[in-house]
Design an enzyme around this catalytic site. Sequence first.
Site, short mmCIF file in Angstrom:
data_model
loop_
_atom_site.label_atom_id
_atom_site.label_comp_id
_atom_site.label_asym_id
_atom_site.label_seq_id
_atom_site.Cartn_x
_atom_site.Cartn_y
_atom_site.Cartn_z
N TYR A 24 0.76 -1.04 0.38
CA TYR A 24 0.42 0.22 -0.52
C TYR A 24 1.01 1.52 0.32
CZ TYR A 24 -2.63 4.15 1.74
OH TYR A 24 -3.63 4.92 2.07
N TYR A 129 -10.07 15.30 2.70
CA TYR A 129 -11.10 15.04 1.20
C TYR A 129 -12.46 15.00 1.21
CZ TYR A 129 -7.49 11.24 0.12
OH TYR A 129 -5.98 10.90 -0.32
N ARG A 164 -4.98 0.57 -8.16
CA ARG A 164 -3.52 -0.14 -7.15
C ARG A 164 -3.79 -2.05 -7.31
NH1 ARG A 164 -4.00 4.33 -2.95
NH2 ARG A 164 -4.54 5.99 -4.12
N HIS A 278 -0.15 12.97 -6.56
CA HIS A 278 -0.48 11.64 -5.53
C HIS A 278 -0.01 10.60 -5.73
CE1 HIS A 278 -4.58 11.01 -3.12
NE2 HIS A 278 -3.44 10.16 -2.54
N ASP A 309 5.49 17.80 -3.92
CA ASP A 309 5.46 16.21 -3.71
C ASP A 309 5.81 15.10 -4.40
OD1 ASP A 309 3.20 15.16 -4.83
OD2 ASP A 309 2.51 15.14 -2.40
N ARG A 313 13.53 11.25 -2.15
CA ARG A 313 14.09 10.12 -1.69
C ARG A 313 15.58 10.60 -1.77
NH1 ARG A 313 9.91 8.84 -3.26
NH2 ARG A 313 9.17 7.08 -3.67
#
Length: 381
Positions: A24, A129, A164, A278, A309, A313
Amino acid sequence: MIAASIPDYRELARKRLPRFLFEYIDGGSYAEVTLRRNIADLENIALRQRVLRDMSQLDLSTELFGQRQALPVALAPIGLAGMNARRGECQAVRAAETAGIPFTLSTVSACSMAEVARSASRPFWFQLYMIRDRGFVRELLQEAVELKCSTLVFTVDMPVPGSRYRDYHSGLAGAPGLQGAVRRALQGAMKPDWAWDVGVMGRPHALGNVARKLQGKTGIEDFFAWMRENFDNSISWKDLDFIRSEWNGPLVIKGLLDPEDAREAAAIGADGIVVSNHGGRQLDGVLSTAQALPPIAEAVGDQLTVLADGGVRSGLDVLRMLALGAKGVLLGRAWAFALAARGQAGVEHMLRLIDAEMRVAMTLTGVTSIAEIDRSILAQR
């Protein structure tokens, strides 16, 4: 394993978490093209090295929405983050405070706003949301006001959840009832450290902010089915009037990739936007954040605060985002991996890594403050 980087924390998280939780966090939508682009396009941006410029004094602090902070980063909202470590969002907000940066709590967090507020000593950001039940949205906003949340991050790129594949394979999506519960329990049992820390000692396992609407369910039994049933795909720009009527503080609209949408956000009086796809988890095949950011910053950067965003890393990636036009960077997977690996201590250490990497990058690109960072530090190929 000694964690010396965010990829190291990803590997530690993979080893510690049940499969359904790791996939996830780690996965994206469909073929994960955008997920890969986010990382690769940032890596391919070359920095311009400069030397002999007296870099003895560096200032990494900045101001976002009237608040001074130690680094130009914030912890992004992550759904179910509290399942990665015992009462995980509470650990993360303490880590953010230690580092002197904002923490953003997701609508679909494991820990509720009230629980996180009890763990925090300063105001945090809340991400919203749009849910079909406007009365419930009003309740959430009123709670955010009462708990003195400082900034509202309104996410607009998820009227429906993207498909996904990894979550279907792992049993987080498309596996309701006993079948899914057994699959997830077996995966948890194979990770005894997580099973004790979170599975046993980290109860209750629920979507803390929306638990009152779930009629006895947790929301985790089929996370995406719940989102499909409750998220509102009729949302439009006029709904911002409703949000503004309930919220008087700084409003940040998250999930923009197009300059025209950014101009709409500026026109309705948003205080900030987050250029974001996202994390590659919604519409696969769209622009990476690194590609979308420059024209948006050029279009509205003088009217509101542009954040970004996606694919970050390292501290070098933070510098690249700032050079492309962002005023601040939201860290998502980075803190989720660190939290899963080592809890609050892991998140604190990850942020120290970001700080150290930024200091090296700033020193060798010749900028002594965040305000000095612009496209001049990027090499022309």
